[in-house]
Design a protein around this motif. Structure first.
Motif, PDB file in Angstrom:
ATOM      1  N   THR A 282       0.844  -1.192   0.000  1.00 35.10           N
ATOM      2  CA  THR A 282       0.000   0.000   0.000  1.00 35.10           C
ATOM      3  C   THR A 282       0.882   1.247   0.000  1.00 35.10           C
ATOM      4  O   THR A 282       2.048   1.193   0.414  1.00 35.10           O
ATOM      5  CB  THR A 282      -0.906   0.027   1.237  1.00 35.10           C
ATOM      6  N   PRO A 283       0.350   2.374  -0.449  1.00 35.75           N
ATOM      7  CA  PRO A 283       1.141   3.610  -0.393  1.00 35.75           C
ATOM      8  C   PRO A 283       1.650   3.916   1.011  1.00 35.75           C
ATOM      9  O   PRO A 283       2.762   4.426   1.180  1.00 35.75           O
ATOM     10  CB  PRO A 283       0.156   4.672  -0.880  1.00 35.75           C
ATOM     11  N   GLY A 284       0.848   3.609   2.030  1.00 37.73           N
ATOM     12  CA  GLY A 284       1.283   3.847   3.399  1.00 37.73           C
ATOM     13  C   GLY A 284       2.489   3.012   3.779  1.00 37.73           C
ATOM     14  O   GLY A 284       3.396   3.482   4.482  1.00 37.73           O
ATOM     15  N   LEU A 285       2.526   1.756   3.323  1.00 40.05           N
ATOM     16  CA  LEU A 285       3.661   0.897   3.623  1.00 40.05           C
ATOM     17  C   LEU A 285       4.895   1.358   2.854  1.00 40.05           C
ATOM     18  O   LEU A 285       6.010   1.369   3.392  1.00 40.05           O
ATOM     19  CB  LEU A 285       3.331  -0.556   3.283  1.00 40.05           C
ATOM     20  N   VAL A 286       4.713   1.747   1.595  1.00 37.16           N
ATOM     21  CA  VAL A 286       5.831   2.282   0.810  1.00 37.16           C
ATOM     22  C   VAL A 286       6.394   3.521   1.503  1.00 37.16           C
ATOM     23  O   VAL A 286       7.616   3.705   1.587  1.00 37.16           O
ATOM     24  CB  VAL A 286       5.395   2.605  -0.628  1.00 37.16           C
ATOM     25  N   GLN A 287       5.498   4.380   2.023  1.00 39.84           N
ATOM     26  CA  GLN A 287       5.954   5.580   2.721  1.00 39.84           C
ATOM     27  C   GLN A 287       6.715   5.217   3.987  1.00 39.84           C
ATOM     28  O   GLN A 287       7.723   5.855   4.316  1.00 39.84           O
ATOM     29  CB  GLN A 287       4.762   6.471   3.066  1.00 39.84           C
ATOM     30  N   ALA A 288       6.265   4.181   4.704  1.00 34.08           N
ATOM     31  CA  ALA A 288       6.969   3.758   5.918  1.00 34.08           C
ATOM     32  C   ALA A 288       8.377   3.278   5.587  1.00 34.08           C
ATOM     33  O   ALA A 288       9.339   3.580   6.311  1.00 34.08           O
ATOM     34  CB  ALA A 288       6.174   2.654   6.621  1.00 34.08           C
ATOM     35  N   VAL A 289       8.509   2.530   4.498  1.00 32.22           N
ATOM     36  CA  VAL A 289       9.832   2.073   4.068  1.00 32.22           C
ATOM     37  C   VAL A 289      10.691   3.271   3.665  1.00 32.22           C
ATOM     38  O   VAL A 289      11.870   3.359   4.015  1.00 32.22           O
ATOM     39  CB  VAL A 289       9.716   1.072   2.907  1.00 32.22           C
ATOM     40  N   SER A 290      10.099   4.206   2.919  1.00 35.23           N
ATOM     41  CA  SER A 290      10.837   5.396   2.501  1.00 35.23           C
ATOM     42  C   SER A 290      11.329   6.197   3.699  1.00 35.23           C
ATOM     43  O   SER A 290      12.486   6.633   3.745  1.00 35.23           O
ATOM     44  CB  SER A 290       9.951   6.281   1.614  1.00 35.23           C
ATOM     45  N   ASP A 291      10.444   6.398   4.677  1.00 33.83           N
ATOM     46  CA  ASP A 291      10.824   7.165   5.866  1.00 33.83           C
ATOM     47  C   ASP A 291      11.968   6.484   6.611  1.00 33.83           C
ATOM     48  O   ASP A 291      12.899   7.146   7.099  1.00 33.83           O
ATOM     49  CB  ASP A 291       9.619   7.326   6.794  1.00 33.83           C
ATOM     50  N   PHE A 292      11.907   5.160   6.715  1.00 35.68           N
ATOM     51  CA  PHE A 292      12.962   4.412   7.390  1.00 35.68           C
ATOM     52  C   PHE A 292      14.278   4.560   6.640  1.00 35.68           C
ATOM     53  O   PHE A 292      15.331   4.818   7.232  1.00 35.68           O
ATOM     54  CB  PHE A 292      12.566   2.941   7.497  1.00 35.68           C
TER      55      PHE A 292
END
Length: 709
Positions: A334-344
């Motif tokens: 999901t976009p939210g999970l992609v964003q979590a990976v990006s933030d990490f």
């Protein structure tokens, strides 16, 4: 006006994943492991002022990134950022304050053309010289039909080709394109049956139009032939697209929500440039530009439920990453999970997560492709070919847990000094748990339930299938909003685990209780409802099935039922219950060789700051309270759901009551669900009795479950 911007973070990212787990998915033709990006990049990040709440277009010129900015009060202007040091410079175009800039482009003579909106349906093309002085204005109402302009709103796009010809494109029932010469004289118009995404100018100087293909599921790139005054013959089929951008070293670039692809002139296939989450980039409101020296400039926003979008600029140059690689696999993140990976990946000094997806989130996938992907992934994982981190969304957690393939995350939480379970809605952890173990974590949840007016169920202490049947008998087959027989059966299969014992490998779909459930589903199916997506509520609905992911769902239904909203819950043998629907399901495989690093990422899902950016209801109580207060104050990003813009304190309390009392979880097993629903259709059509159908389901389900044990 000049604002000096601080350099926010410098982080090195690589897209050479030689140690990453790679899956070959030949069964469905997905090229997940082919054509890996051949270059590595580093990223410099610069803040864009918080006053900027919207950006249209990004163009690179003389080491400056130009953008059309919009602020919350409606103010719009042209701005530029220095690619080297991040200085933000507001450009002085000579326009009145009430004029809104919608899009812009640079002409070959370095003048600037803009599309402007002055008032409702009052649109113009305006030309400015190098000093920002307006030198020409073209009234678009004299060229474009007023109905087109009314439908387009702010969705007018402008691009300029290598000869200075100007394209203005509008969104409507289809794509409408208007061409002007370099003096603003109207030449001709074109249309296309697909829905417009955007316009661009290719490296070859052609105007490109990105629109949905005839199936409305993918995208095409059409270029304008100025000589024939028609579309060029060669249409490029792009597939899934989240954005399209002009290039310099490549003709153009396509973003599919996971990877940026570069296309050579005339090429039908793109070559991967970089993986999005590897680079630590935002996933909302993305704009991309390419410099002549091969650097990329990315404007992207991070979302937060308590406020407006926050933008930053990333400048990507080549570099090497020396951090330890954590492999992560998802069927479709999901976009939210992609964003979590990006933030990490943007902030962690020791580890980088390399996310591998079978299908990008924006990609449309056939049932056969999806089933083959699940089969391929399950086969590899169950055989021990495990990544360090696994997105369990759309997979059967029960099967993986029963085989001991997943770490219990409770001990990780207990030994983490920054995590206190009392800070969260602990009932969510209880609902997710299997046999006292926590197989995965999520950041936010929706709550599956049924809502009704209090008078509908007056005197009822419980809520069973028989109670639900009485509502249908009293108010009619169409009285339950958002519910069909098939969708009811699916919800019950996902939330009622009484028909399968995964520990013993047995099921009881031939039991009287399941037969009754099937008969009831058939009764609902007789109505004209079309499943979960539902229709606009009207006066005939007595109750509604809802996956509540925002306070505004509660607001809408409270108003609909005149303030007498009651949570019916899902009907069960022991009375009503509410079920948690996790936004993500991220676990650590027991065979992971880097469990410490894997936990470093997984734990970020529980951070208060991240929880406020998830798209569902936060499970961190402070984050939840802040999100609720933002909605009460009318400052939530979800205000567009509800026309009045504000929720009430009562809505917040009802939402908190709902999330804090959910005791079950929706579990996905798409293969088993498809099997059961396939047989149920035979019953719905009248081809078989409920008892015969239940027996056939029992036979097929028993065989499937034995195969998984």
């Amino acid at each position: 006006m000049e604002v000096a911007m601080r350099k926010k973070i410098r982080r090195i990212f690589t897209i050479l994943g030689t140690t990453a787990l790679i899956f070959t998915l030949t069964a469905c033709g997905n090229r997940m492991d082919t054509m890996q990006p051949a270059a590595s990049y580093v990223a410099d990040f610069f803040d864009i002022p918080d006053t900027v709440t919207g950006i249209e277009r990004l163009l690179i010129k003389d080491d400056m990134a130009y953008m059309c900015c919009l602020e919350e009060d409606g103010t719009s202007y042209l701005a530029a950022m220095d690619i080297g040091d991040g200085r933000f410079l507001r450009q002085n175009l000579n326009v009145d304050s009430f004029v809104s800039l919608l899009d812009f482009g640079f002409a070959p003579d370095n003048s600037i053309w803009t599309v402007c909106l002055e008032a409702a349906d009052d649109y113009s093309l305006r030309k400015f010289d190098n000093s920002g002085t307006q030198v020409q204005s073209v009234d678009l109402a004299g060229v474009m039909d007023t109905t087109v302009l009314s439908a387009a709103g702010r969705d007018l796009f402008l691009s300029i080709d290598g000869e200075g010809n100007i394209c203005v494109a509008a969104k409507g029932g289809n794509t409408l394109v208007y061409l002007f010469d370099n003096n603003g004289r109207f030449l001709f118009s074109l249309d296309y049956e697909g829905n417009l995404m955007t316009t661009t100018t290719t490296a070859g100087g052609q105007i490109g139009i990105c629109a949905t293909s005839s199936d409305r599921m993918n995208h095409d790139l059409l270029t304008v032939d100025m000589e024939s005054q028609d579309w060029s013959k060669d249409k490029i089929h792009l597939g899934a697209s989240a954005g399209l951008y002009g290039g310099v070293n490549k003709d153009f670039y396509r973003f599919d929500s996971a990877v940026l692809y570069g296309y050579a002139a005339g090429g039908q296939e793109g070559i991967p440039v970089f993986n999005w989450s590897d680079m630590g980039l935002g996933t909302s409101e993305v704009h991309i530009g390419e410099c002549t020296d091969g650097r990329f400039v990315v404007l992207a926003a991070s979302s937060n439920q308590t406020g407006v979008l926050s933008y930053e600029m990333a400048v990507l140059t080549k570099g090497v990453d020396e951090r330890a690689i954590l492999s992560m696999v998802s069927l479709s993140a999901t976009p939210g999970l992609v964003q979590a990976v990006s933030d990490f990946n943007k902030t962690n000094d020791r580890y980088k997560v390399e996310l591998t997806e079978y299908f990008p989130y924006a990609q449309n996938v056939s049932n056969e492709e999806w089933d083959n992907a699940i089969l391929n992934l399950n086969t590899r994982i169950i055989s021990g070919d495990m990544p360090d981190i696994l997105d369990m969304s759309n997979l059967s957690v029960q099967i993986y847990q029963s085989k001991g393939l997943l770490e219990d995350l409770y001990p990780y939480m207990e030994h983490d000094s920054e995590i206190r379970t009392g800070d969260y809605f602990e009932n969510v952890f209880d609902a997710i748990s299997l046999d006292g173990k926590l197989p995965y974590l999520t950041d936010g949840v929706a709550i599956s339930t049924m809502l009704a007016g209090a008078d509908i169920v007056d005197g009822n202490n419980g809520w069973t299938i028989q109670d639900l049947e009485k509502v249908l008998d009293t108010y009619g087959a169409n009285s339950i909003n958002n519910l069909s027989g098939a969708s009811f059966l699916k919800v019950m299969l996902q939330t009622d685990g009484s028909f399968i014992d995964w520990r013993l490998g047995k099921c009881s779909f031939d039991s009287p209780d399941f037969v009754k459930m099937l008969e009831f589903a058939g009764k609902i199916q007789e109505s004209s409802q079309n499943g979960f997506e539902g229709t606009q509520m009207n006066d005939t609905y007595a109750a509604s099935y809802e996956a509540v992911l925002s306070i505004y769902h509660i607001t809408q239904y409270r108003n609909y039922f005149n303030g007498n909203l009651k949570f019916l819950g899902l009907p069960g043998g022991g009375g009503k219950y509410h079920a948690v629907k996790p936004e993500v399901k991220v676990g650590i495989p027991s065979s992971s060789t880097q469990k410490e690093g894997a936990w470093e990422f997984v734990r970020t899902l529980l951070k208060e700051e991240h929880q406020m950016s998830c798209m569902m209801l936060p499970i961190h109580q402070k984050a939840f309270d802040k999100v609720m207060q933002a909605a009460v104050d009318g400052k939530s990003i979800w205000t567009w759901i509800y026309e009045d813009g504000k929720a009430t304190n009562e809505d917040a309390e009802l939402t908190k009551q709902l999330i804090s009392t959910a005791a079950y979880v929706e579990n996905d097993n798409q293969t088993l669900e498809s099997l059961i629903l396939d047989e149920a259709r035979e019953y719905f059509s009248g081809a078989r009795s409920a008892q015969e159908t239940a027996e056939r389901i029992q036979g097929r389900a028993s065989l499937y479950i034995k195969e998984q044990m």
